[in-house]
Design an enzyme around this catalytic site. Structure first.
Site, PDB file in Angstrom:
ATOM      1  N   ASP A 122       0.877  -1.170   0.000  1.00  0.00           N
ATOM      2  CA  ASP A 122       0.000   0.000   0.000  1.00  0.00           C
ATOM      3  C   ASP A 122       0.914   1.219   0.000  1.00  0.00           C
ATOM      4  OD1 ASP A 122      -1.484   2.221   0.783  1.00  0.00           O
ATOM      5  OD2 ASP A 122      -2.680   1.125   2.252  1.00  0.00           O
ATOM      6  N   TYR A 141      -9.992  14.504  -4.940  1.00  0.00           N
ATOM      7  CA  TYR A 141      -9.204  14.020  -6.081  1.00  0.00           C
ATOM      8  C   TYR A 141      -8.485  15.180  -6.782  1.00  0.00           C
ATOM      9  CZ  TYR A 141      -8.116  11.403 -10.362  1.00  0.00           C
ATOM     10  OH  TYR A 141      -7.468  10.800 -11.410  1.00  0.00           O
ATOM     11  N   LYS A 175      -4.374  15.881  -7.167  1.00  0.00           N
ATOM     12  CA  LYS A 175      -3.652  16.014  -8.435  1.00  0.00           C
ATOM     13  C   LYS A 175      -3.006  17.400  -8.563  1.00  0.00           C
ATOM     14  CE  LYS A 175      -4.525  11.821  -9.822  1.00  0.00           C
ATOM     15  NZ  LYS A 175      -3.458  10.802  -9.892  1.00  0.00           N
TER      16      LYS A 175
HETATM   17  C1  BGC Z   1     -10.347  10.513 -13.523  1.00  0.00           C
HETATM   18  C2  BGC Z   1     -11.439   9.916 -14.391  1.00  0.00           C
HETATM   19  C3  BGC Z   1     -11.989  10.962 -15.344  1.00  0.00           C
HETATM   20  C4  BGC Z   1     -10.880  11.722 -16.062  1.00  0.00           C
HETATM   21  C5  BGC Z   1     -11.395  12.882 -16.900  1.00  0.00           C
HETATM   22  C6  BGC Z   1      -9.326  11.160 -14.407  1.00  0.00           C
HETATM   23  O1  BGC Z   1      -8.250  11.650 -13.670  1.00  0.00           O
HETATM   24  O2  BGC Z   1      -9.787   9.500 -12.698  1.00  0.00           O
HETATM   25  O3  BGC Z   1     -12.479   9.402 -13.577  1.00  0.00           O
HETATM   26  O4  BGC Z   1     -12.816  10.336 -16.315  1.00  0.00           O
HETATM   27  O5  BGC Z   1      -9.947  12.209 -15.133  1.00  0.00           O
HETATM   28  O6  BGC Z   1     -12.330  13.672 -16.204  1.00  0.00           O
END
Ligand code: BGC
Length: 266
Positions: free
Chosen positions: A64, A164, A168
């Protein structure tokens, strides 16, 4: 087909999706590949078996990436088997989506710890080895390469996915700060930012014709990406063909970051 000949490459989270394609593409170019997985031993073994059937070299290692002791154990196993490491693909990542006001601290912490802290922990172990060993001219003109798997969401805000997008965005400046600091050591650090790539993580966005039609409105090139689109970019970015690229994010997204709404509006 030997752009990564004899290089040892760790691809985190490569039992499925984008990671598995990166692992297979790198093995096809002569790399010895470590297929890391957190929980899917079966998926990892299938990737290893496919690489071997095609004449490549690979092993699977569980860890992990958000747990420092597990990351250290994984790197110890890599050094025991192959002696060193040349390429790290920081690919492991996940989503725990929720409206902002409903997002739990667990949802937040889980995504940040795997997607961002996991990249830090793995990069730290890889970079220590790159610095110890230095350049081996027979294998590469750089002392090692880190490829961070980012996302178009390092620049595109994403409602319902604050954890998320924050992870990033964090990866972007982690990558650039490392690239600046480590360049004098001939250590390369770059990111790949995939757009919508057809994998299990975004199944709901492409599995019905209606969802796919909506998704294609966001992609000027008018097709959903496939994992091999990322695998090919990763091979090139890890190879000496791209040696002078440092601290850059390569968007592999069919134009998703080009504000598609402005093709007709504005
Ligand atoms: C996400 C996906 C998404 C894509 C474009 C990615 O980083 O994990 O779920 O479809 O970005 O939005």
């Amino acid at each position: 087909m030997n752009r990564l000949q004899d290089r040892v490459a760790l691809v985190t989270g490569s039992s499925s999706g984008i990671g598995s394609a990166v692992a297979k593409c790198m093995a096809a170019e002569g790399a010895k590949v470590i297929v890391n997985y957190a929980s899917s031993a079966k998926g990892a073994e299938e990737v290893v078996a496919e690489i071997k059937e095609n004449g490549g070299e690979a092993i699977a290692i569980q860890a992990d990436v958000s747990q420092e002791d597990q990351v250290k154990r994984m790197f110890g196993a890599i050094f025991d088997t192959y002696g060193t490491i040349d390429v790290l693909v920081n690919n492991a990542g996940l989503q725990k989506d929720a409206a902002f006001v409903d997002m739990t601290l667990d949802d937040w912490n889980k995504v940040i710890s795997v997607n961002l802290t996991g990249q830090f922990l793995c990069a730290k172990e890889a970079v220590k080895e790159f610095m110890r060993r230095g350049v081996v001219p027979e294998r590469s003109s750089s002392a090692g390469s880190v490829i961070c798997m980012s996302s178009v969401h390092e620049v595109i805000p994403w409602a319902g996915h604050c954890n998320y997008a924050a992870s990033k965005g964090g990866v972007m400046l982690l990558m650039k700060s490392m690239a600046q600091e480590l360049a004098p050591h001939k250590i390369r650090v770059n990111s790949i930012a995939p757009g919508a790539i057809q994998t299990p993580i975004n199944r709901s966005a492409w599995e019905t014709p209606e969802a796919k039609a909506e998704l294609l409105k966001l992609i000027p090139y008018n097709r959903v990406g496939i994992p091999e689109d990322i695998g090919k970019a990763a091979v090139w970015l890890a190879s000496d063909e791209s040696e002078y690229i440092q601290g850059t994010t390569i968007f592999v997204d069919g134009g998703m970051t080009l504000y598609p709404g402005f093709a007709t509006g504005g």
